[in-house]
Motif scaffolding. Structure first.
Motif, short mmCIF file in Angstrom:
data_model
loop_
_atom_site.label_atom_id
_atom_site.label_comp_id
_atom_site.label_asym_id
_atom_site.label_seq_id
_atom_site.Cartn_x
_atom_site.Cartn_y
_atom_site.Cartn_z
N UNK A 125 17.87 33.50 -33.79
CA UNK A 125 16.68 33.59 -32.95
C UNK A 125 16.59 32.46 -31.94
N UNK A 126 16.19 32.80 -30.75
CA UNK A 126 15.75 31.82 -29.75
C UNK A 126 14.94 32.56 -28.70
N UNK A 127 14.13 31.81 -28.02
CA UNK A 127 13.25 32.39 -27.01
C UNK A 127 14.07 32.99 -25.86
N UNK A 128 13.71 34.21 -25.47
CA UNK A 128 14.37 34.86 -24.34
C UNK A 128 15.63 35.61 -24.69
N UNK A 129 15.89 35.83 -25.97
CA UNK A 129 17.14 36.47 -26.39
C UNK A 129 17.24 37.91 -25.87
N UNK A 130 16.12 38.59 -25.77
CA UNK A 130 16.10 39.95 -25.22
C UNK A 130 14.80 40.13 -24.46
N UNK A 131 14.88 40.10 -23.13
CA UNK A 131 13.67 40.18 -22.32
C UNK A 131 13.93 41.04 -21.09
N UNK A 132 12.86 41.38 -20.39
CA UNK A 132 13.03 42.16 -19.17
C UNK A 132 12.18 41.61 -18.04
N UNK A 150 24.27 41.18 -22.08
CA UNK A 150 24.50 42.53 -21.56
C UNK A 150 23.37 42.85 -20.59
N UNK A 151 23.54 42.58 -19.29
CA UNK A 151 22.48 42.91 -18.34
C UNK A 151 22.41 44.41 -18.11
N UNK A 152 21.22 44.94 -18.17
CA UNK A 152 21.01 46.38 -18.00
C UNK A 152 19.94 46.57 -16.93
N UNK A 153 20.23 47.38 -15.94
CA UNK A 153 19.25 47.70 -14.91
C UNK A 153 18.79 49.14 -15.09
#
Length: 211
Positions: A125-132, A150-153
Motif C-alpha cells: 500500500x501507498x498513496x496514489x497506487x491506483x487513481x484517476x 499501467x496508464x489507461x485512457x
C-alpha cells in the motif's frame, strides 16, 4: 447491530463523544465538527456511509477512522470499500481488521488502507497506487497495484459514464464497457452491485515523483 459513528474531539475524555447514525454523519461533518478520530461501531456496511466523502472527512478534521467490527465479504461490502476509497483519496488512516477474503483478488484493493494482520497488503500500500484524473472528454487511470504502472485512457462515452455512475455502489450491467472495466480490475462487482475502484487524488504527495 445498528451502525453508530462516534465523533471524538481532540483532547476529549473517553466518555466525551458524540454518537450519530450513518445517515446523519454527513450533516454532522458538514457542521464543522472537529473530529480527528472517527469510531465506527456495528456493521460497517451501512448504505448511509456512501454519502460520506473524503472531502467531508478532511474538512471536518478527521485524520483517522477506526472500525470496531471485523470486516468480511458480507452483503454490502462495496459500501465499506467505497468508504475506504474515500478515506484513501485524502490519505486518511483507517484502522480495521479483515475476517478473511473480501470476495475478490486482494491485489485489486492494495491501493486502499490495509487491514491489520495482512503484511502483503500493508507492504504494497501507498498513496496514489491506483487513481484517476478527469480531462475534457476522457479519464486517465494510473494503476500500479499489480506491478509496473499501467496508464489507461478511457475515452468512450460508456466507460466515462460507468466511472461516474459507479463512484458509489451501483447496479452491475452486461455492457461491453462494463465487462472490459471489470476484467481490467478498475471496477469490482459483488452480487448485483459494482463499484469503481480508482480514486481521485485529493492531496498531491510530496515528493510528486512518489506517484
Amino acid at each position: 447491530m445498528d451502525t453508530t459513528l462516534t465523533v471524538r474531539k481532540p483532547g476529549a475524555a473517553i466518555g466525551d463523544r458524540v454518537e450519530v447514525s450513518a445517515s446523519d454523519l454527513p450533516q454532522c461533518l458538514a457542521g464543522g465538527t472537529t473530529a480527528p478520530v472517527l469510531l465506527v461501531t456495528g456493521t460497517p456496511y451501512a448504505p448511509g456511509l456512501d454519502a460520506v466523502t473524503g472531502d467531508l472527512l478532511w474538512q471536518a478534521g478527521v485524520r483517522e477512522v477506526r472500525i470496531r467490527e471485523t470486516v468480511g465479504a458480507d452483503d454490502g461490502i462495496l459500501h465499506f470499500l467505497h468508504f475506504l476509497r474515500e478515506a484513501a483519496s485524502y490519505d486518511i488512516n483507517v484502522v480495521w481488521e479483515s475476517a478473511g477474503g473480501l470476495g475478490c483478488d486482494a491485489r485489486l484493493l492494495y491501493h486502499l488502507p490495509p487491514p491489520a494482520g495482512d503484511p502483503s497488503w500493508r507492504s504494497a500500500y501507498r498513496y496514489g497506487l491506483c487513481h484517476y484524473r478527469v480531462g475534457p472528454g476522457f479519464v486517465t487511470v494510473t494503476d500500479q497495484r499489480r506491478g509496473p504502472t499501467v496508464p489507461i485512457t478511457l475515452g468512450e462515452t460508456h466507460e466515462i459514464r460507468l466511472v461516474r455512475d459507479l463512484d458509489r455502489p451501483g447496479q452491475s450491467e452486461e455492457s461491453s464497457a462494463f465487462v472490459a472495466l471489470l476484467q481490467s480490475g478498475l471496477i469490482i462487482s459483488h452480487g448485483r452491485d459494482a463499484l469503481c475502484l480508482p480514486y481521485r487524488l485529493r492531496r498531491w504527495p510530496i515528493p510528486c515523483t512518489a506517484i
